[in-house]
Design a protein around this motif. Structure first.
Motif, PDB file in Angstrom:
ATOM      1  N   THR A  66       6.915 -10.102  -0.289  1.00 41.57           N
ATOM      2  CA  THR A  66       7.741 -10.512   0.326  1.00 41.57           C
ATOM      3  C   THR A  66       8.729 -10.598  -1.226  1.00 41.57           C
ATOM      4  OG1 THR A  66       6.256 -11.078   1.811  1.00 41.57           O
ATOM      5  CG2 THR A  66       8.480 -12.628   1.158  1.00 41.57           C
ATOM      6  N   TYR A  67       8.161 -10.898  -2.310  1.00 39.44           N
ATOM      7  CA  TYR A  67       9.003 -11.313  -3.356  1.00 39.44           C
ATOM      8  C   TYR A  67       9.784 -10.658  -3.695  1.00 39.44           C
ATOM      9  CZ  TYR A  67      10.837 -12.893  -8.088  1.00 39.44           C
ATOM     10  OH  TYR A  67      10.943 -12.703  -9.281  1.00 39.44           O
ATOM     11  N   ALA A  68       9.384  -9.530  -3.801  1.00 42.97           N
ATOM     12  CA  ALA A  68       9.697  -8.107  -3.809  1.00 42.97           C
ATOM     13  C   ALA A  68      11.766  -8.235  -3.521  1.00 42.97           C
ATOM     14  CB  ALA A  68       9.198  -6.685  -3.842  1.00 42.97           C
ATOM     15  N   ALA A  69      11.159  -8.372  -1.694  1.00 37.52           N
ATOM     16  CA  ALA A  69      12.373  -7.991  -0.564  1.00 37.52           C
ATOM     17  C   ALA A  69      12.900  -8.880  -1.146  1.00 37.52           C
ATOM     18  CB  ALA A  69      11.242  -7.930   0.526  1.00 37.52           C
ATOM     19  N   SER A  70      12.719 -10.495  -0.982  1.00 37.25           N
ATOM     20  CA  SER A  70      13.195 -11.013  -1.039  1.00 37.25           C
ATOM     21  C   SER A  70      15.049 -11.049  -2.741  1.00 37.25           C
ATOM     22  CB  SER A  70      12.865 -12.209  -1.177  1.00 37.25           C
ATOM     23  OG  SER A  70      12.304 -12.746  -2.551  1.00 37.25           O
ATOM     24  N   ASP A 123      -4.202  -9.094  -7.798  1.00 35.53           N
ATOM     25  CA  ASP A 123      -5.348  -8.607  -6.418  1.00 35.53           C
ATOM     26  C   ASP A 123      -5.200  -8.177  -4.730  1.00 35.53           C
ATOM     27  OD1 ASP A 123      -7.405 -10.082  -4.777  1.00 35.53           O
ATOM     28  OD2 ASP A 123      -7.578 -11.824  -6.078  1.00 35.53           O
ATOM     29  N   ALA A 124      -5.465  -7.416  -4.867  1.00 36.62           N
ATOM     30  CA  ALA A 124      -5.432  -7.143  -3.526  1.00 36.62           C
ATOM     31  C   ALA A 124      -5.070  -8.560  -2.226  1.00 36.62           C
ATOM     32  CB  ALA A 124      -6.381  -6.611  -2.383  1.00 36.62           C
ATOM     33  N   ASN A 125      -5.639  -9.939  -2.486  1.00 36.79           N
ATOM     34  CA  ASN A 125      -4.809 -10.458  -1.423  1.00 36.79           C
ATOM     35  C   ASN A 125      -3.686 -11.494  -1.862  1.00 36.79           C
ATOM     36  OD1 ASN A 125      -7.504 -10.749   0.057  1.00 36.79           O
ATOM     37  ND2 ASN A 125      -8.783 -11.881  -1.880  1.00 36.79           N
ATOM     38  N   GLN A 126      -3.295 -11.209  -2.670  1.00 34.82           N
ATOM     39  CA  GLN A 126      -1.396 -11.098  -3.180  1.00 34.82           C
ATOM     40  C   GLN A 126      -0.627 -10.068  -2.694  1.00 34.82           C
ATOM     41  OE1 GLN A 126      -0.978 -14.456  -4.566  1.00 34.82           O
ATOM     42  NE2 GLN A 126      -2.825 -14.405  -3.888  1.00 34.82           N
ATOM     43  N   ALA A 127      -1.250  -8.954  -2.502  1.00 39.17           N
ATOM     44  CA  ALA A 127      -0.206  -7.500  -2.028  1.00 39.17           C
ATOM     45  C   ALA A 127       1.023  -8.246  -0.873  1.00 39.17           C
ATOM     46  CB  ALA A 127      -0.867  -6.909  -1.909  1.00 39.17           C
TER      47      ALA A 127
END
Length: 82
Positions: free
Chosen positions: A36-40, A27-31
């Motif tokens: 942020t999760y992937a960067a962490s 969902d575009a709202n969760q992008a």
């Protein structure tokens, strides 16, 4: 080299370094939350070559003078490494 070949070569290099590319549809709202999760996430552990580890054992054996631990063989009696 075609763009597809370059991308395949990049993926091979990345795979050897412990990385993989993932594409997800969300969902575009969760992008931003997914970014942020992937960067962490921590980077992958550096790859180790099992042959390199045995080479270190062989060098240790040669430097300590213990030729029975894999440092012996043809050319081992030539003398010091230095």
């Amino acid at each position: 080299m075609t763009p597809a070949e370059r991308k395949a070569a990049q993926r091979r290099r990345d795979r050897l370094a412990g990385w993989t590319e993932v594409t997800v549809r969300i969902d575009a709202n969760q992008a931003e939350a997914v970014r942020t999760y992937a960067a962490s996430l921590p980077p992958p552990a550096p790859p180790t070559d099992p042959a390199q580890l045995s080479l270190l054992d062989q060098l240790d054996a040669m430097l300590s003078g213990d030729m029975s631990r894999g440092g012996g063989g043809e050319g081992a009696a030539q003398g010091s490494l230095f």
